[in-house]
Scaffold this motif. Sequence first.
Motif, PDB file in Angstrom:
ATOM      1  N   THR A   7       1.031  -1.169   0.074  1.00 50.80           N
ATOM      2  CA  THR A   7       0.055  -0.063  -0.039  1.00 50.80           C
ATOM      3  C   THR A   7       0.989   1.279   0.018  1.00 50.80           C
ATOM      4  O   THR A   7       1.946   1.452   0.723  1.00 50.80           O
ATOM      5  N   LYS A   9       0.711   5.274   0.423  1.00 52.26           N
ATOM      6  CA  LYS A   9      -0.357   6.402   0.810  1.00 52.26           C
ATOM      7  C   LYS A   9       0.545   7.765   0.607  1.00 52.26           C
ATOM      8  O   LYS A   9       1.599   7.852   0.827  1.00 52.26           O
ATOM      9  N   THR A  11       0.369  11.947   0.298  1.00 51.19           N
ATOM     10  CA  THR A  11      -0.210  13.133   0.517  1.00 51.19           C
ATOM     11  C   THR A  11       0.743  14.275   0.104  1.00 51.19           C
ATOM     12  O   THR A  11       2.047  14.239  -0.116  1.00 51.19           O
ATOM     13  N   THR A  29      -4.141  13.831  -4.860  1.00 52.88           N
ATOM     14  CA  THR A  29      -3.807  13.584  -3.350  1.00 52.88           C
ATOM     15  C   THR A  29      -4.873  14.335  -2.373  1.00 52.88           C
ATOM     16  O   THR A  29      -5.381  15.266  -2.992  1.00 52.88           O
ATOM     17  N   THR A  32      -4.382   6.951  -1.632  1.00 53.04           N
ATOM     18  CA  THR A  32      -3.940   5.677  -1.291  1.00 53.04           C
ATOM     19  C   THR A  32      -4.235   4.465  -2.505  1.00 53.04           C
ATOM     20  O   THR A  32      -5.197   4.458  -2.843  1.00 53.04           O
ATOM     21  N   THR A  34      -2.986   0.680  -4.077  1.00 53.49           N
ATOM     22  CA  THR A  34      -2.524  -0.712  -3.815  1.00 53.49           C
ATOM     23  C   THR A  34      -1.924  -1.190  -5.057  1.00 53.49           C
ATOM     24  O   THR A  34      -2.428  -0.879  -6.139  1.00 53.49           O
ATOM     25  N   THR A  63       3.348  -0.930   3.651  1.00 56.72           N
ATOM     26  CA  THR A  63       2.752   0.357   3.649  1.00 56.72           C
ATOM     27  C   THR A  63       3.585   1.457   3.766  1.00 56.72           C
ATOM     28  O   THR A  63       4.347   1.515   4.651  1.00 56.72           O
ATOM     29  N   THR A  65       4.401   5.703   3.053  1.00 56.21           N
ATOM     30  CA  THR A  65       3.902   6.889   2.936  1.00 56.21           C
ATOM     31  C   THR A  65       4.685   7.935   2.306  1.00 56.21           C
ATOM     32  O   THR A  65       5.699   8.032   2.546  1.00 56.21           O
TER      33      THR A  65
END
Length: 78
Positions: A7, A9, A11, A29, A32, A34, A63, A65
């Motif tokens: 994943t 994420k 921003t 943005t 998220t 996959t 995951t 970010t």
Amino acid sequence: ISPTTGTLKITSNPSNADVYVDGEYKGNTPLTLTLKAGDYNIRISKDGYEDYSTTITLKAGETKTINAELKEIITTGT
């Protein structure tokens, strides 16, 4: 059964920037995604700001970010 995807994420500041993964538009943005495990080129773009680019390696089950701080392009009027 082990996972084959991870994943991501994403921003940005400011938000609502365009997100491209390996040159393909994925959305705005905050976002998220996959993705299958592997290496990806991420580009975050917004009018009036410098593009943010990075390369990530995503492992299965992981995951990650990305918090992109977009720099405003300063134009000097003449």
